[in-house]
Design a protein around this motif. Sequence first.
Motif, mmCIF file in Angstrom:
data_model
loop_
_atom_site.group_PDB
_atom_site.id
_atom_site.type_symbol
_atom_site.label_atom_id
_atom_site.label_comp_id
_atom_site.label_asym_id
_atom_site.label_seq_id
_atom_site.Cartn_x
_atom_site.Cartn_y
_atom_site.Cartn_z
ATOM 1 N N ILE A 77 0.826 -1.203 0.000
ATOM 2 C CA ILE A 77 0.000 0.000 0.000
ATOM 3 C C ILE A 77 0.867 1.262 0.000
ATOM 4 O O ILE A 77 0.522 2.270 -0.618
ATOM 5 N N ALA A 78 2.016 1.207 0.696
ATOM 6 C CA ALA A 78 2.893 2.369 0.755
ATOM 7 C C ALA A 78 3.457 2.683 -0.622
ATOM 8 O O ALA A 78 3.579 3.862 -0.998
ATOM 9 N N GLU A 79 3.801 1.646 -1.384
ATOM 10 C CA GLU A 79 4.323 1.869 -2.733
ATOM 11 C C GLU A 79 3.268 2.486 -3.636
ATOM 12 O O GLU A 79 3.561 3.376 -4.448
ATOM 13 N N THR A 80 2.029 2.070 -3.478
ATOM 14 C CA THR A 80 0.940 2.615 -4.288
ATOM 15 C C THR A 80 0.710 4.082 -3.950
ATOM 16 O O THR A 80 0.516 4.915 -4.850
ATOM 17 N N ILE A 81 0.731 4.405 -2.667
ATOM 18 C CA ILE A 81 0.529 5.791 -2.253
ATOM 19 C C ILE A 81 1.657 6.683 -2.758
ATOM 20 O O ILE A 81 1.418 7.793 -3.260
ATOM 21 N N CYS A 82 2.895 6.196 -2.660
ATOM 22 C CA CYS A 82 4.028 6.988 -3.136
ATOM 23 C C CYS A 82 3.970 7.194 -4.649
ATOM 24 O O CYS A 82 4.279 8.285 -5.149
ATOM 25 N N SER A 83 3.568 6.167 -5.375
ATOM 26 C CA SER A 83 3.448 6.289 -6.834
ATOM 27 C C SER A 83 2.360 7.290 -7.203
ATOM 28 O O SER A 83 2.538 8.108 -8.125
ATOM 29 N N ALA A 143 8.274 15.851 -6.691
ATOM 30 C CA ALA A 143 7.389 14.759 -7.080
ATOM 31 C C ALA A 143 8.153 13.473 -7.368
ATOM 32 O O ALA A 143 7.610 12.378 -7.205
ATOM 33 N N LEU A 144 9.407 13.569 -7.752
ATOM 34 C CA LEU A 144 10.183 12.371 -8.060
ATOM 35 C C LEU A 144 10.758 11.693 -6.815
ATOM 36 O O LEU A 144 11.173 10.529 -6.874
ATOM 37 N N VAL A 145 10.767 12.382 -5.683
ATOM 38 C CA VAL A 145 11.335 11.817 -4.462
ATOM 39 C C VAL A 145 10.574 10.578 -3.984
ATOM 40 O O VAL A 145 11.188 9.541 -3.716
ATOM 41 N N PRO A 146 9.222 10.584 -3.886
ATOM 42 C CA PRO A 146 8.540 9.384 -3.387
ATOM 43 C C PRO A 146 8.759 8.150 -4.264
ATOM 44 O O PRO A 146 9.000 7.047 -3.754
ATOM 45 N N ILE A 147 8.718 8.317 -5.569
ATOM 46 C CA ILE A 147 8.911 7.143 -6.441
ATOM 47 C C ILE A 147 10.358 6.670 -6.388
ATOM 48 O O ILE A 147 10.637 5.478 -6.478
ATOM 49 N N GLY A 148 11.285 7.602 -6.191
ATOM 50 C CA GLY A 148 12.681 7.209 -6.024
ATOM 51 C C GLY A 148 12.887 6.414 -4.746
ATOM 52 O O GLY A 148 13.652 5.437 -4.716
ATOM 53 N N LEU A 149 12.209 6.792 -3.687
ATOM 54 C CA LEU A 149 12.300 6.046 -2.439
ATOM 55 C C LEU A 149 11.692 4.652 -2.565
ATOM 56 O O LEU A 149 12.194 3.693 -1.984
ATOM 57 N N VAL A 150 10.639 4.533 -3.346
ATOM 58 C CA VAL A 150 10.033 3.211 -3.571
ATOM 59 C C VAL A 150 10.993 2.319 -4.345
ATOM 60 O O VAL A 150 11.210 1.145 -4.003
ATOM 61 N N LEU A 151 11.586 2.849 -5.402
ATOM 62 C CA LEU A 151 12.453 2.041 -6.258
ATOM 63 C C LEU A 151 13.759 1.649 -5.566
ATOM 64 O O LEU A 151 14.338 0.603 -5.897
ATOM 65 N N THR A 152 14.225 2.440 -4.624
ATOM 66 C CA THR A 152 15.451 2.077 -3.909
ATOM 67 C C THR A 152 15.194 1.134 -2.743
ATOM 68 O O THR A 152 16.145 0.588 -2.174
ATOM 69 N N GLY A 153 13.946 0.940 -2.350
ATOM 70 C CA GLY A 153 13.629 0.021 -1.271
ATOM 71 C C GLY A 153 13.546 0.678 0.093
ATOM 72 O O GLY A 153 13.344 -0.004 1.102
ATOM 73 N N VAL A 154 13.692 1.962 0.149
ATOM 74 C CA VAL A 154 13.641 2.669 1.433
ATOM 75 C C VAL A 154 12.251 2.582 2.040
ATOM 76 O O VAL A 154 12.094 2.390 3.252
ATOM 77 N N VAL A 155 11.221 2.692 1.222
ATOM 78 C CA VAL A 155 9.852 2.649 1.723
ATOM 79 C C VAL A 155 9.561 1.281 2.344
ATOM 80 O O VAL A 155 8.949 1.184 3.411
ATOM 81 N N GLU A 156 9.997 0.225 1.695
ATOM 82 C CA GLU A 156 9.788 -1.124 2.236
ATOM 83 C C GLU A 156 10.528 -1.296 3.563
ATOM 84 O O GLU A 156 10.011 -1.879 4.513
ATOM 85 N N TRP A 157 11.748 -0.748 3.640
ATOM 86 C CA TRP A 157 12.531 -0.835 4.866
ATOM 87 C C TRP A 157 11.851 -0.071 6.008
ATOM 88 O O TRP A 157 11.740 -0.567 7.131
ATOM 89 N N VAL A 158 11.367 1.148 5.724
ATOM 90 C CA VAL A 158 10.695 1.947 6.734
ATOM 91 C C VAL A 158 9.393 1.280 7.166
ATOM 92 O O VAL A 158 9.058 1.258 8.352
ATOM 93 N N ALA A 159 8.662 0.714 6.210
ATOM 94 C CA ALA A 159 7.422 0.025 6.557
ATOM 95 C C ALA A 159 7.711 -1.195 7.421
ATOM 96 O O ALA A 159 6.950 -1.516 8.341
ATOM 97 N N GLY A 160 8.820 -1.888 7.155
ATOM 98 C CA GLY A 160 9.203 -3.030 7.972
ATOM 99 C C GLY A 160 9.543 -2.618 9.388
ATOM 100 O O GLY A 160 9.241 -3.327 10.349
ATOM 101 N N ILE A 161 10.164 -1.468 9.537
ATOM 102 C CA ILE A 161 10.496 -0.970 10.872
ATOM 103 C C ILE A 161 9.243 -0.485 11.591
ATOM 104 O O ILE A 161 9.046 -0.754 12.779
ATOM 105 N N ALA A 162 8.370 0.209 10.893
ATOM 106 C CA ALA A 162 7.204 0.822 11.520
ATOM 107 C C ALA A 162 6.220 -0.209 12.048
ATOM 108 O O ALA A 162 5.542 0.045 13.045
ATOM 109 N N PHE A 163 6.138 -1.360 11.425
ATOM 110 C CA PHE A 163 5.145 -2.346 11.837
ATOM 111 C C PHE A 163 5.739 -3.514 12.599
ATOM 112 O O PHE A 163 5.074 -4.515 12.818
#
Length: 153
Positions: free
Chosen positions: A2-8, A37-57
């Motif tokens: 869901i985080a990747e979808t929101i960032c996209s 606008a390119l920052v959120p999609i860049g964070l998704v593609l580098t895996g930072v969003v997945e890492w943060v989501a893993g930490i948050a939950f």
Amino acid sequence: MIAETICSAASAAGLGIAAVTAYRKRFLTAARIAAYALVPIGLVLTGVVEWVAGIAFDPSVWIGFLLLGAAWLLFVTTRAVERRRGPAREERKAARRGGDDGRIAPAASAPSLRQAPTGQRAGRPGEKPGGTGRTEPGDDFSDIEAILKKHGL
């Protein structure tokens, strides 16, 4: 997921706003909006969003943050109690012995501000013995200087 979808979606919306801004001939602002606008999609593609989501939950991560907060709280409170309590036991013993360790006791070395000079009547600071109550231009800060000297500044 869901985080990747929101960032996209946020990136797509930002790029749309940048396109409209560029259409209005505000190219510098449009380039800045596109960069944001390119920052959120860049964070998704580098895996930072997945890492943060893993930490948050992850509950163990939150327990770790709580333990770090408790440790910090203990450090702060013990420091505050130490400051309120005053000098350490060894320093008090040295002061009673007469300061053999080379330290100067601030209260013993500072002149008292409450003593009136002999031969003058007690009045306001800077007041002349004549009783006019006016002070000379150089005497305006004499009481402040005395306080600063008392505190060793």
